[in-house]
Design an enzyme around this catalytic site. Structure first.
Site, PDB file in Angstrom:
ATOM      1  N   GLY A  99      31.469 -52.396  18.345  1.00  7.27           N
ATOM      2  CA  GLY A  99      31.854 -51.419  17.329  1.00  7.27           C
ATOM      3  C   GLY A  99      30.674 -50.908  16.533  1.00  7.27           C
ATOM      4  O   GLY A  99      29.520 -51.076  16.918  1.00  7.27           O
TER       5      GLY A  99
ATOM      6  N   GLU B 253      25.422 -42.856  18.658  1.00  7.71           N
ATOM      7  CA  GLU B 253      25.183 -42.002  19.832  1.00  7.71           C
ATOM      8  C   GLU B 253      24.835 -42.814  21.074  1.00  7.71           C
ATOM      9  O   GLU B 253      25.113 -42.394  22.195  1.00  7.71           O
ATOM     10  CB  GLU B 253      24.069 -40.986  19.540  1.00  7.71           C
ATOM     11  CG  GLU B 253      24.553 -39.707  18.889  1.00  7.71           C
ATOM     12  CD  GLU B 253      25.555 -38.928  19.746  1.00  7.71           C
ATOM     13  OE1 GLU B 253      25.371 -38.820  20.965  1.00  7.71           O
ATOM     14  OE2 GLU B 253      26.551 -38.439  19.172  1.00  7.71           O
TER      15      GLU B 253
ATOM     16  N   HIS C 129      26.094 -45.760  21.984  1.00  3.78           N
ATOM     17  CA  HIS C 129      27.380 -46.146  22.580  1.00  3.78           C
ATOM     18  C   HIS C 129      28.047 -44.926  23.226  1.00  3.78           C
ATOM     19  O   HIS C 129      28.616 -45.004  24.309  1.00  3.78           O
ATOM     20  CB  HIS C 129      28.332 -46.690  21.515  1.00  3.78           C
ATOM     21  CG  HIS C 129      27.869 -47.941  20.829  1.00  3.78           C
ATOM     22  ND1 HIS C 129      27.462 -47.970  19.518  1.00  3.78           N
ATOM     23  CD2 HIS C 129      27.756 -49.219  21.267  1.00  3.78           C
ATOM     24  CE1 HIS C 129      27.134 -49.202  19.175  1.00  3.78           C
ATOM     25  NE2 HIS C 129      27.290 -49.983  20.213  1.00  3.78           N
TER      26      HIS C 129
ATOM     27  N   ASP D  47      19.582 -53.354  25.628  1.00  2.00           N
ATOM     28  CA  ASP D  47      19.698 -54.812  25.752  1.00  2.00           C
ATOM     29  C   ASP D  47      19.389 -55.179  27.207  1.00  2.00           C
ATOM     30  O   ASP D  47      20.280 -55.569  27.965  1.00  2.00           O
ATOM     31  CB  ASP D  47      21.108 -55.248  25.345  1.00  2.00           C
ATOM     32  CG  ASP D  47      21.417 -54.869  23.911  1.00  2.00           C
ATOM     33  OD1 ASP D  47      20.973 -55.567  23.002  1.00  2.00           O
ATOM     34  OD2 ASP D  47      22.076 -53.823  23.700  1.00  2.00           O
TER      35      ASP D  47
HETATM   36  P1  AMP Z   1      26.714 -53.513  20.998  1.00  2.00           P
HETATM   37  O1  AMP Z   1      27.837 -52.837  20.309  1.00  2.00           O
HETATM   38  O2  AMP Z   1      25.459 -53.591  20.210  1.00  2.00           O
HETATM   39  O3  AMP Z   1      27.125 -54.832  21.624  1.00  2.00           O
HETATM   40  O4  AMP Z   1      26.344 -52.584  22.225  1.00  2.00           O
HETATM   41  C1  AMP Z   1      27.319 -52.176  23.154  1.00  2.00           C
HETATM   42  C2  AMP Z   1      26.615 -51.503  24.312  1.00  2.00           C
HETATM   43  O5  AMP Z   1      25.903 -50.373  23.839  1.00  2.00           O
HETATM   44  C3  AMP Z   1      25.597 -52.424  25.010  1.00  2.00           C
HETATM   45  O6  AMP Z   1      25.686 -52.244  26.408  1.00  2.00           O
HETATM   46  C4  AMP Z   1      24.298 -51.921  24.452  1.00  2.00           C
HETATM   47  O7  AMP Z   1      23.196 -52.149  25.326  1.00  2.00           O
HETATM   48  C5  AMP Z   1      24.566 -50.441  24.312  1.00  2.00           C
HETATM   49  N1  AMP Z   1      23.641 -49.819  23.359  1.00  2.00           N
HETATM   50  C6  AMP Z   1      23.338 -50.253  22.101  1.00  2.00           C
HETATM   51  N2  AMP Z   1      22.392 -49.469  21.544  1.00  2.00           N
HETATM   52  C7  AMP Z   1      22.088 -48.518  22.464  1.00  2.00           C
HETATM   53  C8  AMP Z   1      21.178 -47.423  22.497  1.00  2.00           C
HETATM   54  N3  AMP Z   1      20.377 -47.126  21.475  1.00  2.00           N
HETATM   55  N4  AMP Z   1      21.130 -46.655  23.624  1.00  2.00           N
HETATM   56  C9  AMP Z   1      21.923 -46.937  24.676  1.00  2.00           C
HETATM   57  N5  AMP Z   1      22.804 -47.961  24.712  1.00  2.00           N
HETATM   58  C10 AMP Z   1      22.887 -48.739  23.625  1.00  2.00           C
END
Ligand code: AMP
Length: 286
Positions: free
Chosen positions: A30, A34, A36, A148
């Site tokens: 959550g 951008e 996500h 990640d």
């Molecule tokens: P999170 O909500 O931080 O667990 O991230 C969910 C997904 O979004 C994961 O696969 C992350 O690698 C991806 N994500 C987070 N930040 C970015 C970003 N700046 N650019 C692309 N994907 C992202």
């Protein structure tokens, strides 16, 4: 767009669609940005049905980490998902029994370095929750961010080791115009911290430039990046150059794909970032 709060509900909603339509899944915690949304757009292009999960997974946070203060912005997330054409949001209150799970998964060797070394148990929590989510949603495709990178490498390996019929797609990191990688945790940064945090992407870019100019000595490349971080007042948790897929240490840069990784605390916020290093051998001039 429909929102499900329990596993039974989302299973029921997806049941009649399964088989005739393809499902792309984007797991998130959550506080969507951008980055996500770029994953969601990719999912939209690749499949008939897009499912996004929003769940802050306690199992992947250590005892002194930011589980309690992790930003939760469901209303805005739901609005962004609707605008991006998401079909289903899975937003469970919990995915574990009250007494905690008694059976969990353990990440592979890939979790012994980088964030896995600094955050013991983190990737065990990640592979466990991603498995639970995959079991519930049963997607054809799942989309993760290269931001990640270690997580992406571990999930790819999990899917092949455990023979799961799910295609894992990685998407490039989205950044602010000044280079800062988008992250839900950026909202913790004060104005001054945000300026300091820029040194992370700057030092990754400096490493890219050195590799592209033919520098093969990893220690020399890392020294330049360390200086940029130190000048900004950052002592990194790690600054590493590794093989892109195996995450093994590299002794020298060569034509094999390599990646530079940085994790650092800026203020009270842990930030991570990484970039590919493309080594270009310089030809001798006559
Ligand atoms: P999170 O909500 O931080 O667990 O991230 C969910 C997904 O979004 C994961 O696969 C992350 O690698 C991806 N994500 C987070 N930040 C970015 C970003 N700046 N650019 C692309 N994907 C992202």
């Amino acid at each position: 767009m429909r929102v499900a709060n329990t596993a039974a509900e989302i299973r029921r909603q997806l049941k009649s669609l399964r088989g005739s339509k393809t499902i792309a899944f984007v797991p998130t915690m959550g506080c969507l940005h951008e980055g996500h949304l770029s994953l969601i757009r990719k999912a939209r292009q690749m499949a008939d049905i897009v499912v996004v999960s929003i769940y802050v997974n306690p199992l992947q946070f250590g005892p002194n980490e930011d589980l309690d203060r992790y930003p939760r912005t469901f209303e805005n997330d739901a609005k962004l998902c609707a605008e991006a054409g998401v079909d289903f949001i899975f937003h469970p209150t919990t995915l574990y029994p009250k007494s905690g799970p008694k059976v969990t998964l353990k990440a592979t060797k890939l979790s012994e370095c980088l964030c896995g070394a600094s955050r013991p148990g983190h990737f065990d929590g990640v592979v466990t929750v991603v498995n639970i989510l995959f079991n519930i949603v049963q997607p054809d495709i799942a989309i993760f961010g290269e931001k990640d990178w270690q997580q992406l490498a571990i999930i790819k390996r999990m899917v092949s080791d455990l023979q799961m019929a799910i295609e894992i797609i990685g998407c490039p990191t989205l950044r602010e115009s000044d280079g800062l990688a988008l992250s839900s945790r950026n909202r913790y940064l004060s104005g001054g911290d945000r300026t300091v945090a820029l040194a992370i992407s700057k030092s990754l870019i400096a490493m890219q430039q050195l590799a592209a100019s033919g520098e093969s000595d990893i220690e020399a490349v890392k020294a330049v990046a360390t200086r940029i971080l130190h000048n900004a007042g950052i002592t990194p948790d790690y600054l590493d150059i590794r093989s892109a897929a195996s995450l093994k240490m590299k002794r020298k840069l060569n034509r094999q794909p390599a990646r530079a990784f940085i994790a650092a605390n800026v203020g009270n916020t842990r930030l991570i970032d990484n970039m590919p290093l493309e080594f270009v051998a310089q030809t001798e001039e006559f």
